[in-house]
Design a protein around this motif. Structure first.
Motif, PDB file in Angstrom:
ATOM      1  N   THR A 285       0.770  -1.261  -0.100  1.00 38.36           N
ATOM      2  CA  THR A 285       0.049  -0.003   0.024  1.00 38.36           C
ATOM      3  C   THR A 285       0.733   1.263  -0.078  1.00 38.36           C
ATOM      4  OG1 THR A 285      -1.907  -1.346   1.176  1.00 38.36           O
ATOM      5  CG2 THR A 285      -2.086   1.115   1.194  1.00 38.36           C
ATOM      6  N   TRP A 286       1.882   1.345   0.572  1.00 36.96           N
ATOM      7  CA  TRP A 286       2.944   2.538   0.844  1.00 36.96           C
ATOM      8  C   TRP A 286       3.372   2.748  -0.450  1.00 36.96           C
ATOM      9  CZ3 TRP A 286       7.970   2.448  -0.866  1.00 36.96           C
ATOM     10  CH2 TRP A 286       8.355   1.264  -0.758  1.00 36.96           C
ATOM     11  N   GLN A 287       3.790   1.893  -1.273  1.00 34.35           N
ATOM     12  CA  GLN A 287       4.155   1.931  -2.696  1.00 34.35           C
ATOM     13  C   GLN A 287       3.079   2.534  -3.855  1.00 34.35           C
ATOM     14  OE1 GLN A 287       6.329  -1.262  -4.328  1.00 34.35           O
ATOM     15  NE2 GLN A 287       7.909   0.024  -4.985  1.00 34.35           N
ATOM     16  N   PHE A 288       1.983   1.848  -3.486  1.00 29.35           N
ATOM     17  CA  PHE A 288       0.897   2.135  -4.471  1.00 29.35           C
ATOM     18  C   PHE A 288       0.438   3.576  -4.293  1.00 29.35           C
ATOM     19  CE2 PHE A 288      -3.883   2.391  -5.088  1.00 29.35           C
ATOM     20  CZ  PHE A 288      -3.905   1.883  -6.241  1.00 29.35           C
ATOM     21  N   LEU A 289       0.561   4.035  -2.937  1.00 33.71           N
ATOM     22  CA  LEU A 289       0.208   5.601  -2.652  1.00 33.71           C
ATOM     23  C   LEU A 289       1.149   6.514  -3.146  1.00 33.71           C
ATOM     24  CD1 LEU A 289      -1.440   5.132   0.798  1.00 33.71           C
ATOM     25  CD2 LEU A 289      -2.542   5.722  -1.206  1.00 33.71           C
ATOM     26  N   GLY A 290       2.440   5.868  -3.457  1.00 36.34           N
ATOM     27  CA  GLY A 290       3.282   6.766  -4.021  1.00 36.34           C
ATOM     28  C   GLY A 290       4.509   7.097  -3.159  1.00 36.34           C
ATOM     29  N   GLY A 291       4.915   6.097  -2.223  1.00 31.46           N
ATOM     30  CA  GLY A 291       5.970   6.076  -1.407  1.00 31.46           C
ATOM     31  C   GLY A 291       7.196   6.139  -1.846  1.00 31.46           C
ATOM     32  N   TYR A 292       8.056   6.751  -1.531  1.00 31.59           N
ATOM     33  CA  TYR A 292       9.449   6.692  -2.096  1.00 31.59           C
ATOM     34  C   TYR A 292      10.768   6.339  -1.156  1.00 31.59           C
ATOM     35  CZ  TYR A 292      10.787  10.811   0.568  1.00 31.59           C
ATOM     36  OH  TYR A 292      10.793  11.661   1.511  1.00 31.59           O
ATOM     37  N   ARG A 293      10.342   5.850   0.099  1.00 35.94           N
ATOM     38  CA  ARG A 293      11.368   5.456   0.981  1.00 35.94           C
ATOM     39  C   ARG A 293      11.401   3.834   1.112  1.00 35.94           C
ATOM     40  NH1 ARG A 293      11.526   9.377   6.058  1.00 35.94           N
ATOM     41  NH2 ARG A 293      11.935  11.167   4.856  1.00 35.94           N
ATOM     42  N   THR A 294      12.508   3.069   1.118  1.00 35.47           N
ATOM     43  CA  THR A 294      11.970   1.617   1.441  1.00 35.47           C
ATOM     44  C   THR A 294      12.631   1.260   2.861  1.00 35.47           C
ATOM     45  OG1 THR A 294      14.576   1.381   0.876  1.00 35.47           O
ATOM     46  CG2 THR A 294      12.848   0.892  -0.888  1.00 35.47           C
ATOM     47  N   SER A 295      12.736   2.410   3.533  1.00 38.54           N
ATOM     48  CA  SER A 295      13.073   2.311   5.230  1.00 38.54           C
ATOM     49  C   SER A 295      13.240   3.891   5.670  1.00 38.54           C
ATOM     50  CB  SER A 295      14.606   1.535   5.385  1.00 38.54           C
ATOM     51  OG  SER A 295      15.636   2.521   4.829  1.00 38.54           O
ATOM     52  N   ILE A 296      12.734   3.634   6.894  1.00 38.75           N
ATOM     53  CA  ILE A 296      12.744   4.957   7.730  1.00 38.75           C
ATOM     54  C   ILE A 296      13.540   4.782   8.806  1.00 38.75           C
ATOM     55  CG2 ILE A 296      10.640   5.761   6.768  1.00 38.75           C
ATOM     56  CD1 ILE A 296       9.228   4.788   9.379  1.00 38.75           C
ATOM     57  N   PRO A 297      14.237   5.988   9.529  1.00 42.75           N
ATOM     58  CA  PRO A 297      15.042   5.936  10.561  1.00 42.75           C
ATOM     59  C   PRO A 297      13.986   5.448  11.869  1.00 42.75           C
ATOM     60  CG  PRO A 297      14.954   8.085   9.736  1.00 42.75           C
ATOM     61  CD  PRO A 297      14.206   7.349   8.709  1.00 42.75           C
ATOM     62  N   ALA A 298      14.387   4.957  13.079  1.00 46.69           N
ATOM     63  CA  ALA A 298      13.580   4.796  14.089  1.00 46.69           C
ATOM     64  C   ALA A 298      14.350   4.963  15.360  1.00 46.69           C
ATOM     65  CB  ALA A 298      13.330   3.441  14.081  1.00 46.69           C
ATOM     66  N   TYR A 299      13.687   5.403  16.237  1.00 46.90           N
ATOM     67  CA  TYR A 299      14.505   5.686  17.712  1.00 46.90           C
ATOM     68  C   TYR A 299      13.606   4.962  18.618  1.00 46.90           C
ATOM     69  CZ  TYR A 299      10.665   9.104  18.392  1.00 46.90           C
ATOM     70  OH  TYR A 299       9.180   9.712  18.889  1.00 46.90           O
TER      71      TYR A 299
END
Length: 121
Positions: free
Chosen positions: A71-85
């Motif tokens: 879904t994230w890609q279908f909606l147009g996402g561009y990241r394959t990962s995100i930083p976390a804390y």
């Protein structure tokens, strides 16, 4: 999964009594039409607002699956990962915070959010 404690029974009732008949068999790609149909049902059923969100999320998920994309890609996402804390609850001592921070670092977290609702001293 119910979005709030104690709502599962109510959501199951609405699903069986109202939504199943309205949604099953419909084209999930007609999200706008289905959203407006849900809005109309709300006028008589007084649906919980979060139920509209659950249906909307499910429809976007189905659209992504039909497209063969997450879904994230279908909606147009561009990241394959995100930083976390890492994050903590409020502890009563500095030692507890240091222990949790050490564990977070060992797990590979580059940062930690401390919930230190104690006086600064």
């Amino acid at each position: 999964m119910a979005p709030r404690r104690g709502t599962a029974v109510m959501l199951a009732d609405l699903l069986d009594r109202v939504l199943r008949e309205e949604l099953v068999g419909q084209d999930p790609l007609q999200r706008e039409w289905l959203w407006h149909r849900m809005w109309e049902l709300d006028r008589t059923e007084e649906l919980p607002l979060y139920l509209l969100g659950l249906v909307d999320t499910a429809l976007w998920d189905l659209a992504g699956r039909l497209a063969g994309l997450p879904t994230w890609q279908f909606l147009g996402g561009y990241r394959t990962s995100i930083p976390a804390y890492a994050s903590t609850v409020t502890h009563s001592s500095t030692e507890e915070y240091l222990d949790i921070a050490g564990q977070a670092l060992e797990l590979g977290y580059p940062a930690i959010k401390l919930h230190a609702a104690q006086p600064p001293a």
